[in-house]
Write an enzyme that holds these catalytic residues in place. Structure first.
Site, mmCIF file in Angstrom:
data_model
loop_
_atom_site.group_PDB
_atom_site.id
_atom_site.type_symbol
_atom_site.label_atom_id
_atom_site.label_comp_id
_atom_site.label_asym_id
_atom_site.label_seq_id
_atom_site.Cartn_x
_atom_site.Cartn_y
_atom_site.Cartn_z
ATOM 1 N N SER A 43 0.851 -1.190 0.000
ATOM 2 C CA SER A 43 0.000 0.000 0.000
ATOM 3 C C SER A 43 0.886 1.238 0.000
ATOM 4 O O SER A 43 0.794 2.089 0.885
ATOM 5 C CB SER A 43 -0.923 -0.012 1.227
ATOM 6 O OG SER A 43 -1.772 1.120 1.201
ATOM 7 N N TYR A 84 -4.861 2.653 -9.161
ATOM 8 C CA TYR A 84 -5.769 3.780 -9.407
ATOM 9 C C TYR A 84 -6.126 3.807 -10.889
ATOM 10 O O TYR A 84 -5.289 3.503 -11.747
ATOM 11 C CB TYR A 84 -5.092 5.097 -8.978
ATOM 12 C CG TYR A 84 -5.985 6.303 -9.071
ATOM 13 C CD1 TYR A 84 -7.267 6.270 -8.533
ATOM 14 C CD2 TYR A 84 -5.553 7.473 -9.706
ATOM 15 C CE1 TYR A 84 -8.093 7.381 -8.623
ATOM 16 C CE2 TYR A 84 -6.380 8.584 -9.790
ATOM 17 C CZ TYR A 84 -7.651 8.525 -9.249
ATOM 18 O OH TYR A 84 -8.476 9.616 -9.350
ATOM 19 N N TYR A 96 -2.812 13.588 -12.403
ATOM 20 C CA TYR A 96 -2.096 12.431 -11.827
ATOM 21 C C TYR A 96 -0.873 12.195 -12.694
ATOM 22 O O TYR A 96 -0.834 11.293 -13.527
ATOM 23 C CB TYR A 96 -3.029 11.222 -11.816
ATOM 24 C CG TYR A 96 -2.601 10.089 -10.893
ATOM 25 C CD1 TYR A 96 -2.756 10.194 -9.517
ATOM 26 C CD2 TYR A 96 -2.084 8.898 -11.405
ATOM 27 C CE1 TYR A 96 -2.399 9.155 -8.677
ATOM 28 C CE2 TYR A 96 -1.726 7.854 -10.568
ATOM 29 C CZ TYR A 96 -1.894 7.986 -9.206
ATOM 30 O OH TYR A 96 -1.552 6.952 -8.381
HETATM 31 P P1 NAD Z 1 -0.614 6.904 2.347
HETATM 32 O O1 NAD Z 1 0.157 8.163 2.439
HETATM 33 O O2 NAD Z 1 -1.343 6.440 3.556
HETATM 34 O O3 NAD Z 1 0.305 5.678 1.899
HETATM 35 C C1 NAD Z 1 1.434 5.772 1.095
HETATM 36 C C2 NAD Z 1 2.589 5.230 1.920
HETATM 37 O O4 NAD Z 1 3.702 4.950 1.091
HETATM 38 C C3 NAD Z 1 3.074 6.206 2.991
HETATM 39 O O5 NAD Z 1 2.983 5.594 4.257
HETATM 40 C C4 NAD Z 1 4.522 6.451 2.606
HETATM 41 O O6 NAD Z 1 5.347 6.637 3.729
HETATM 42 C C5 NAD Z 1 4.846 5.159 1.888
HETATM 43 N N1 NAD Z 1 6.024 5.182 1.032
HETATM 44 C C6 NAD Z 1 6.350 6.072 0.053
HETATM 45 N N2 NAD Z 1 7.527 5.755 -0.502
HETATM 46 C C7 NAD Z 1 7.973 4.631 0.133
HETATM 47 C C8 NAD Z 1 9.136 3.823 0.016
HETATM 48 N N3 NAD Z 1 10.093 4.111 -0.857
HETATM 49 N N4 NAD Z 1 9.263 2.750 0.825
HETATM 50 C C9 NAD Z 1 8.311 2.449 1.728
HETATM 51 N N5 NAD Z 1 7.174 3.171 1.880
HETATM 52 C C10 NAD Z 1 7.020 4.262 1.090
HETATM 53 O O7 NAD Z 1 -1.599 7.098 1.108
HETATM 54 P P2 NAD Z 1 -2.657 6.151 0.376
HETATM 55 O O8 NAD Z 1 -3.405 7.057 -0.534
HETATM 56 O O9 NAD Z 1 -3.415 5.340 1.332
HETATM 57 O O10 NAD Z 1 -1.750 5.205 -0.512
HETATM 58 C C11 NAD Z 1 -1.709 3.800 -0.417
HETATM 59 C C12 NAD Z 1 -1.879 3.183 -1.800
HETATM 60 O O11 NAD Z 1 -3.193 3.452 -2.274
HETATM 61 C C13 NAD Z 1 -0.920 3.754 -2.856
HETATM 62 O O12 NAD Z 1 -0.496 2.714 -3.712
HETATM 63 C C14 NAD Z 1 -1.825 4.698 -3.627
HETATM 64 O O13 NAD Z 1 -1.371 4.952 -4.937
HETATM 65 C C15 NAD Z 1 -3.101 3.904 -3.604
HETATM 66 N N6 NAD Z 1 -4.321 4.644 -3.985
HETATM 67 C C16 NAD Z 1 -4.685 5.770 -3.306
HETATM 68 C C17 NAD Z 1 -5.833 6.464 -3.689
HETATM 69 C C18 NAD Z 1 -6.272 7.714 -2.944
HETATM 70 O O14 NAD Z 1 -7.134 8.443 -3.431
HETATM 71 N N7 NAD Z 1 -5.734 7.990 -1.770
HETATM 72 C C19 NAD Z 1 -6.620 5.991 -4.753
HETATM 73 C C20 NAD Z 1 -6.233 4.836 -5.421
HETATM 74 C C21 NAD Z 1 -5.074 4.169 -5.030
#
Ligand code: NAD
Length: 296
Positions: free
Chosen positions: A120, A182, A192
């Site tokens: 995630s 996404y 994006y």
């Molecule tokens: P979030 O900020 O909670 O999670 C992203 C996490 O990635 C963070 O904790 C960050 O510290 C970590 N991270 C970044 N680079 C890293 C690295 N090199 N090593 C280890 N950890 C790292 O945000 P989120 O939106 O919950 O994201 C989680 C997933 O959900 C992602 O893949 C995101 O693309 C996906 N997503 C999010 C949305 C949205 O609208 N928020 C929609 C679709 C998909």
């Protein structure tokens, strides 16, 4: 025994990773977390000081326990890959064994095996730039942090994931993994940028190839959830999240705000035996927005 899950990509209680951890904990899983090294201190301090206690509450009233938090930077596979500038960076100074290979080895030493791997995490340093203005480095960094990180995690965790076994004729569901994607991978979502749309396309394609490879070799299932918009820390950094949430509210077949818990529950289903025949799939959890051809 209950299942054991390693969830990579939790650094606060707002994102999808946290919600997935809660759904898995509510279903009885033991929770291990991988937290990005620069975010580790504040996450652990907040956890220890009880800042997350309200949001640790599970449906039965108990609090989610995290068995261990591992520092992780999923951009590096082995210590040899880490450049000097990162090694000496003070945000990395206090932590050790945080490359993907080392984390898998440490989890093996601590717990032996896991059953569930959750990815995630995403990062695109140039996400606010249109693709046409994205640098090669920015593009490759997005792919490295957001797509190859999953290949690497699966590769290094597969040897310690409990495989599915066939007992007589009954198939006992084995290990499973899930990631977050996404819809910008397959439809144009202006804003994006930075190669993040490309990174999600790679992640979805890899979900299929890895489902085949890990399925045939280890009986491990690989799926990804295409989630709707959530105002997480990562999403706020992109800058258009409120607009996307409103767009979804106005245009999706189901007109309600998407909760992280709905994504968490889907992840718990996908890694459970209830989904034992689902692999290589992109599952939409977006109030149906993906099905619309035009906003109305
Ligand atoms: P979030 O900020 O909670 O999670 C992203 C996490 O990635 C963070 O904790 C960050 O510290 C970590 N991270 C970044 N680079 C890293 C690295 N090199 N090593 C280890 N950890 C790292 O945000 P989120 O939106 O919950 O994201 C989680 C997933 O959900 C992602 O893949 C995101 O693309 C996906 N997503 C999010 C949305 C949205 O609208 N928020 C929609 C679709 C998909």
């Amino acid at each position: 025994r209950g299942k054991r899950a390693f969830i990579a990509g939790i650094a606060d209680d707002n994102g999808y990773g946290w919600a997935i951890a809660k759904s898995l904990a509510a279903a009885g899983a033991e929770i291990l977390v991988g937290t990005w090294v620069p975010a580790l201190n504040i996450f652990e301090t907040s956890l220890r000081r009880g800042k997350f206690d309200d949001s640790r509450k599970l449906p039965d009233g108990s609090l989610m326990e995290i068995a261990k938090v591992y520092p992780l930077d999923a951009v590096y596979d082995t210590p040899e890959d880490v450049p000097e500038s990162v090694k000496t960076n003070k945000r990395y100074a206090g932590a050790s064994n945080w490359t993907v290979k080392e984390v898998a080895e440490t989890v093996k030493q601590d717990f032996g095996t896991i059953d569930i791997l959750v990815h995630s995490l995403a990062n695109g340093p140039e996400v606010i730039k249109p693709l046409l203005e994205t640098s090669r480095n920015g593009y490759l960094a997005a792919i490295s942090a957001s797509s190859y990180s999953f290949v690497s995690l699966l590769k290094h965790f597969v040897p310690i994931m409990n495989p599915g076994i066939i007992l007589f004729v009954v198939d006992v569901a084995g290990g499973a993994s899930v990631s977050l994607t996404y819809i910008a991978s397959e439809r144009i979502i202006p804003g994006y940028g930075g190669g993040m749309s490309s990174a999600k396309a790679a992640l979805e394609s890899d979900t299929q190839v890895l489902a085949f490879e890990a399925g045939r070799k280890h009986k491990i299932r690989v799926n990804t959830i295409s989630a709707g918009p959530l105002g997480s820390r990562a999403a706020k950094a992109i800058g258009f999240i409120d607009m996307m949430i409103n767009y979804s509210l106005e245009n999706a077949p189901v007109q309600k705000e998407l909760s992280a818990e709905e994504v968490g529950n889907t992840a718990a289903f996908l890694v459970s035996p209830l989904a034992s025949a689902i692999t290589g799939a992109v599952i939409y959890v977006d109030n149906g927005l993906n099905a619309m051809g035009v906003g109305v």
